[in-house]
Design a protein around this motif. Structure first.
Motif, mmCIF file in Angstrom:
data_model
loop_
_atom_site.group_PDB
_atom_site.id
_atom_site.type_symbol
_atom_site.label_atom_id
_atom_site.label_comp_id
_atom_site.label_asym_id
_atom_site.label_seq_id
_atom_site.Cartn_x
_atom_site.Cartn_y
_atom_site.Cartn_z
ATOM 1 N N ARG A 183 -30.006 -122.231 21.830
ATOM 2 C CA ARG A 183 -30.885 -121.427 22.686
ATOM 3 C C ARG A 183 -30.766 -121.889 24.139
ATOM 4 O O ARG A 183 -30.707 -121.056 25.060
ATOM 5 N N ALA A 184 -30.710 -123.199 24.346
ATOM 6 C CA ALA A 184 -30.550 -123.717 25.711
ATOM 7 C C ALA A 184 -29.211 -123.278 26.291
ATOM 8 O O ALA A 184 -29.125 -122.897 27.471
ATOM 9 N N ARG A 185 -28.156 -123.294 25.484
ATOM 10 C CA ARG A 185 -26.844 -122.857 25.972
ATOM 11 C C ARG A 185 -26.837 -121.367 26.277
ATOM 12 O O ARG A 185 -26.192 -120.930 27.240
ATOM 13 N N ARG A 186 -27.531 -120.586 25.470
ATOM 14 C CA ARG A 186 -27.633 -119.153 25.766
ATOM 15 C C ARG A 186 -28.260 -118.934 27.128
ATOM 16 O O ARG A 186 -27.784 -118.114 27.932
ATOM 17 N N ASP A 187 -29.338 -119.646 27.413
ATOM 18 C CA ASP A 187 -30.036 -119.471 28.686
ATOM 19 C C ASP A 187 -29.162 -119.914 29.856
ATOM 20 O O ASP A 187 -29.135 -119.255 30.907
ATOM 21 N N ILE A 188 -28.445 -121.024 29.684
ATOM 22 C CA ILE A 188 -27.543 -121.484 30.741
ATOM 23 C C ILE A 188 -26.422 -120.474 30.957
ATOM 24 O O ILE A 188 -26.034 -120.163 32.093
ATOM 25 N N MET A 189 -25.909 -119.934 29.864
ATOM 26 C CA MET A 189 -24.858 -118.929 29.948
ATOM 27 C C MET A 189 -25.348 -117.708 30.724
ATOM 28 O O MET A 189 -24.667 -117.214 31.638
ATOM 29 N N ALA A 190 -26.527 -117.225 30.375
ATOM 30 C CA ALA A 190 -27.074 -116.049 31.045
ATOM 31 C C ALA A 190 -27.319 -116.325 32.524
ATOM 32 O O ALA A 190 -26.972 -115.502 33.392
ATOM 33 N N ASP A 191 -27.915 -117.451 32.841
ATOM 34 C CA ASP A 191 -28.202 -117.783 34.244
ATOM 35 C C ASP A 191 -26.911 -117.927 35.044
ATOM 36 O O ASP A 191 -26.837 -117.474 36.200
ATOM 37 N N THR A 192 -25.899 -118.549 34.453
ATOM 38 C CA THR A 192 -24.633 -118.750 35.158
ATOM 39 C C THR A 192 -23.926 -117.422 35.400
ATOM 40 O O THR A 192 -23.349 -117.197 36.476
ATOM 41 N N LEU A 193 -23.955 -116.526 34.422
ATOM 42 C CA LEU A 193 -23.357 -115.197 34.599
ATOM 43 C C LEU A 193 -24.051 -114.426 35.708
ATOM 44 O O LEU A 193 -23.398 -113.815 36.563
ATOM 45 N N HIS A 194 -25.378 -114.442 35.712
ATOM 46 C CA HIS A 194 -26.125 -113.729 36.752
ATOM 47 C C HIS A 194 -25.837 -114.310 38.127
ATOM 48 O O HIS A 194 -25.666 -113.572 39.105
ATOM 49 N N ALA A 195 -25.776 -115.638 38.210
ATOM 50 C CA ALA A 195 -25.527 -116.278 39.502
ATOM 51 C C ALA A 195 -24.133 -115.950 40.026
ATOM 52 O O ALA A 195 -23.943 -115.769 41.236
ATOM 53 N N ALA A 196 -23.147 -115.868 39.140
ATOM 54 C CA ALA A 196 -21.768 -115.620 39.567
ATOM 55 C C ALA A 196 -21.527 -114.145 39.883
ATOM 56 O O ALA A 196 -20.966 -113.808 40.930
ATOM 57 N N PHE A 197 -21.952 -113.257 38.997
ATOM 58 C CA PHE A 197 -21.590 -111.847 39.100
ATOM 59 C C PHE A 197 -22.649 -110.991 39.776
ATOM 60 O O PHE A 197 -22.342 -109.901 40.264
ATOM 61 N N GLY A 198 -23.887 -111.447 39.779
ATOM 62 C CA GLY A 198 -24.951 -110.631 40.343
ATOM 63 C C GLY A 198 -25.107 -109.313 39.609
ATOM 64 O O GLY A 198 -25.161 -109.277 38.376
ATOM 65 N N GLU A 199 -25.133 -108.220 40.366
ATOM 66 C CA GLU A 199 -25.333 -106.887 39.775
ATOM 67 C C GLU A 199 -24.049 -106.256 39.258
ATOM 68 O O GLU A 199 -24.066 -105.128 38.781
ATOM 69 N N ALA A 200 -22.943 -106.973 39.359
ATOM 70 C CA ALA A 200 -21.657 -106.387 38.959
ATOM 71 C C ALA A 200 -21.504 -106.271 37.456
ATOM 72 O O ALA A 200 -20.612 -105.576 36.975
ATOM 73 N N ILE A 201 -22.354 -106.971 36.698
ATOM 74 C CA ILE A 201 -22.236 -106.973 35.244
ATOM 75 C C ILE A 201 -23.550 -106.544 34.620
ATOM 76 O O ILE A 201 -24.582 -106.440 35.296
ATOM 77 N N ASP A 202 -23.496 -106.329 33.316
ATOM 78 C CA ASP A 202 -24.705 -105.940 32.586
ATOM 79 C C ASP A 202 -24.632 -106.527 31.182
ATOM 80 O O ASP A 202 -23.588 -106.473 30.533
ATOM 81 N N PHE A 203 -25.732 -107.113 30.750
ATOM 82 C CA PHE A 203 -25.821 -107.568 29.364
ATOM 83 C C PHE A 203 -27.286 -107.736 29.003
ATOM 84 O O PHE A 203 -28.146 -107.944 29.874
ATOM 85 N N ASN A 204 -27.566 -107.602 27.714
ATOM 86 C CA ASN A 204 -28.908 -107.848 27.203
ATOM 87 C C ASN A 204 -28.963 -109.280 26.688
ATOM 88 O O ASN A 204 -28.057 -109.717 25.968
ATOM 89 N N LEU A 205 -30.015 -110.006 27.059
ATOM 90 C CA LEU A 205 -30.163 -111.363 26.565
ATOM 91 C C LEU A 205 -30.354 -111.295 25.057
ATOM 92 O O LEU A 205 -31.340 -110.738 24.566
ATOM 93 N N PRO A 206 -29.413 -111.846 24.273
ATOM 94 C CA PRO A 206 -29.519 -111.720 22.810
ATOM 95 C C PRO A 206 -30.680 -112.532 22.264
ATOM 96 O O PRO A 206 -30.959 -113.634 22.745
ATOM 97 N N THR A 207 -31.354 -111.983 21.266
ATOM 98 C CA THR A 207 -32.454 -112.713 20.623
ATOM 99 C C THR A 207 -31.941 -113.768 19.664
ATOM 100 O O THR A 207 -32.713 -114.594 19.174
ATOM 101 N N GLY A 208 -30.658 -113.745 19.397
ATOM 102 C CA GLY A 208 -30.066 -114.731 18.493
ATOM 103 C C GLY A 208 -28.564 -114.623 18.507
ATOM 104 O O GLY A 208 -27.976 -113.824 19.237
ATOM 105 N N GLY A 209 -27.923 -115.447 17.686
ATOM 106 C CA GLY A 209 -26.476 -115.456 17.635
ATOM 107 C C GLY A 209 -25.896 -116.401 18.662
ATOM 108 O O GLY A 209 -26.619 -117.031 19.445
ATOM 109 N N LEU A 210 -24.578 -116.483 18.692
ATOM 110 C CA LEU A 210 -23.892 -117.446 19.548
ATOM 111 C C LEU A 210 -22.930 -116.763 20.506
ATOM 112 O O LEU A 210 -21.909 -117.326 20.883
ATOM 113 N N ALA A 211 -23.270 -115.545 20.928
ATOM 114 C CA ALA A 211 -22.398 -114.821 21.848
ATOM 115 C C ALA A 211 -23.220 -113.863 22.699
ATOM 116 O O ALA A 211 -24.346 -113.491 22.352
ATOM 117 N N ILE A 212 -22.628 -113.472 23.825
ATOM 118 C CA ILE A 212 -23.202 -112.458 24.719
ATOM 119 C C ILE A 212 -22.196 -111.320 24.840
ATOM 120 O O ILE A 212 -20.992 -111.550 24.990
#
Length: 487
Positions: A383-412
Motif C-alpha cells: 500500500r505504501a508503494r502504491r501511494d509512492i508510485m501514484a505521487d511520483t507519477l503525478h509529480a512527473a507527468f502532471g495532467e499529461a496522464i490519467d489513472f485511477n488509484l487502485p483499491t488493491g493489487g500490485l499495479a497501476i
C-alpha cells in the motif's frame, strides 16, 4: 531439428521497411552462428507479440527469408533455418540496437528496471521459515516411507488449511473435498479450459484481459470472444448481447476483484447480473481471484463464488504464488464435483501429483500463522508503494496522464493522451533501461488501449522513483520526436 531461446537485435536506425529490418537481423544471426541450420523460428504470432509489430510484418519477413534461401517451411511443423546452409564459425556480432522481449517491448541494452505485470517482491519471502518447513517435510516418516504417488487432488493438510482459510476470509464454506491444489493458477486455468471447451465452443472474457488465460482457452480450439471493460469492470450488457449472438459460448472468464489489467473492482450489481446471466444461459463462470489478499481500501469484496448457490456453476481459482513468489508454483481451484472430477482426470494425464514437500511446507506456514503474518506485512508495504508510485507519477507527468488509484493489487493502469505512440514510448523506455508492457498485449478484440500496466510491487521506493523518471524521460523524447517529424 533444434529450437532455441530466441532474441533478436534490430537496427533501430534503418530507413528500410520493418519486415526487411527483421529479415536482415535474422540473416545477421544466421551468419554469425547464433541461428544454426535446422533451428526452428518462433511462430509469426509469437514473434509479432515479442516485437510489438503486426503479425503480417513478421510473415513478410519470413517470406523474404524463404525467397532468399535462408529459411524453409516444413508442412505442419513451422519455419526453420535452411538445412543446407554451412555451420558458421564466426563469433556472434555484438548487440547494438533493439532486443525482443517476452512482453512485446524492445531494448538495448537489457533493461535494468521493469514495471512487471504485478508480481510480488520476492525479497519479502519468509525464506528461512519456508526452508525449515520444507526440510521438516522431507524428513517426515509419512513422506519418506511412501514409494507410490500421492492423491492428485493435493496434500490433504494443505487442502484443509486452504479450506479453513477460505471459509474464514471469503464469506462461504469452501470444503476441502472440493479443492484441487495445482502448480500455480495457470494450471488451474488450463484444467478449466480442457474440461469445459472444445473447438465447437466459445468462451467470453474481459477485454482487455489476462493473456495467459486467453492462450489456455485458445489451446482447446475454442473461440475467444472479448467483452469490453469500463471503469466499473466487465460490461454486462455487452456480455448479454454476445450471448444472444453466440449461442456456442460455454463459459465466461472474469477477474472481478482487481480486474486484470485495469485493476477496477466489479460492483455488487454487476456480480448479481453475471450470476443471473449464468443461470439463464447455462454458463460456467471461471473466477480468477489472483491477488485477493492485496486489497488496501476497506474490506476485500467477497468472490462471486461466495454469492453462488448450488445450482450456479462457478470455478474459483486462486494462487499462493502472489503471496510468496512467482517461482513457488502453488495454486488452487474450488469447483462443484461435476466440474472438479473431470479436471482431476485431465490433471492426472499431465501431472500425477504436485510438489508434495512444498505443499506440506506451505500447509505448515498456513497453520502456524507464518503466512498470515507475511501477508499482513506485504499488504502494508505494498500500500505504501502504491501511494509512492501514484505521487511520483503525478509529480512527473502532471495532467499529461490519467489513472485511477487502485483499491488493491500490485499495479497501476496508466492511460496516456492521444497523440502518444505507445509502441514508440515502450521502445524508448527500454532503450533507456526500463521494461514496460503496452496495453495492446492485453487485448482480445477491442482497439489497443493507449495505456500501460505498471506493476510496482517488486520495486522498492527508490526503484519506483527511478523507473518513473525513465518513463517520463522516454515520454518527453517521444513527444519531441513526434513534433519534429510531424508533416
Amino acid at each position: 531439428m533444434s529450437t532455441i531461446t530466441f532474441s533478436l537485435d534490430l537496427d533501430g536506425n534503418s530507413q528500410a521497411p520493418l519486415f526487411l529490418v527483421i529479415a536482415k537481423a535474422i540473416i545477421r544471426d544466421i551468419r554469425s552462428g547464433r541461428l544454426p541450420p535446422e533451428t526452428r523460428l518462433p511462430g509469426t504470432r509469437t514473434l509479432a507479440r515479442q516485437l510489438a509489430v503486426n503479425r503480417n510484418t513478421v510473415d513478410a519477413a519470413y517470406q523474404e527469408l524463404i525467397a532468399q534461401g535462408w529459411a524453409e517451411t516444413l508442412p505442419a511443423s513451422g519455419t526453420y533455418i535452411s538445412r543446407d546452409l554451412p555451420q558458421s564459425s564466426e563469433p556472434p556480432e555484438p548487440s547494438h540496437s533493439v532486443r525482443a522481449t517476452q512482453r512485446g517491448s524492445v531494448s538495448s541494452p537489457t533493461p535494468s528496471l521493469s514495471f512487471n505485470d504485478g508480481a510480488p517482491d520476492t525479497r519479502l519471502v519468509p525464506s528461512k521459515a519456508l526452508a525449515r518447513a520444507f526440510r521438516r517435510a522431507l524428513l517426515r516418516p509419512d513422506f519418506q516411507q511412501r514409494s507410490d504417488y500421492q492423491d492428485g487432488m493435493g496434500n490433504a493438510a494443505l487442502r484443509q488449511a486452504l479450506s479453513d482459510y477460505l471459509t474464514s476470509h471469503r464469506g462461504k464454506h469452501y470444503a476441502a473435498e472440493h479443492l484441487l491444489v495445482t502448480r500455480g493458477s495457470q494450471m488451474a486455468l488450463y484444467l478449466s479450459a480442457r474440461t469445459l471447451l472444445s473447438q465447437d465452443n466459445a468462451i467470453a472474457m474481459e477485454d482487455p484481459g489476462y493473456p495467459q488465460a486467453r492462450e489456455a482457452f485458445l489451446a482447446t480450439g475454442a473461440r475467444v470472444i472479448g467483452i469490453p471493460v469500463d471503469d466499473k469492470g466487465i460490461c454486462v450488457e455487452s456480455l448479454e448481447n454476445a450471448l444472444k449472438a453466440n449461442p456456442e459460448i460455454r463459459a465466461v472468464y472474469i477477474t472481478p476483484h482487481h480486474q486484470y489489467p485495469t485493476t477496477v473492482t466489479l460492483g455488487a450489481a454487476r456480480r448479481l447480473r453475471l450470476l443471473e446471466l449464468a443461470r439463464r444461459y447455462g454458463l460456467v463462470l471461471i473466477e480468477d481471484d489472483y491477488d485477493h489478499e492485496y486489497h488496501f481500501e476497506g474490506r476485500p469484496v467477497h468472490p462471486i463464488a461466495s454469492m453462488a448457490n448450488e445450482n450456479e456453476q462457478v470455478i474459483y481459482i486462486g494462487s499462493l504464488s502472489k503471496l510468496l513468489s512467482p517461482g513457488i508454483r502453488v495454486g488452487y481451484v474450488h469447483a462443484p464435483p461435476n466440474l472438479l472430477d473431470p479436471m482431476l482426470e485431465v490433471r492426472s494425464v499431465i501431472d500425477r501429483q504436485g510438489d508434495l514437500p512444498l505443499e506440506m511446507a506451505i500447509a505448515e506456514l498456513m497453520t502456524n500463522g507464518e503466512l498470515a503474518r507475511h501477508t499482513r506485512k506485504g499488504r502494508q508495504l505494498y500500500r505504501a508503494r502504491r501511494d509512492i508510485m501514484a505521487d511520483t507519477l503525478h509529480a512527473a507527468f502532471g495532467e499529461a496522464i490519467d489513472f485511477n488509484l487502485p483499491t488493491g493489487g500490485l499495479a497501476i493502469w496508466l492511460r496516456l493522451p492521444c497523440g502518444v505512440d505507445i509502441r514508440s514510448l515502450a521502445h524508448e523506455a527500454e532503450r533507456q533501461g526500463l521494461s514496460v508492457t503496452p496495453g495492446e498485449y492485453f487485448t482480445v478484440d477491442v482497439m489497443p488501449p493507449r495505456a500501460f500496466r505498471l506493476g510496482y510491487g517488486a520495486l522498492d521506493n527508490s526503484q519506483i522513483q527511478e523507473a518513473v523518471k525513465i518513463l517520463y524521460s522516454a515520454y518527453r523524447q517521444v513527444r519531441f520526436e513526434s513534433s519534429v517529424f510531424a508533416p
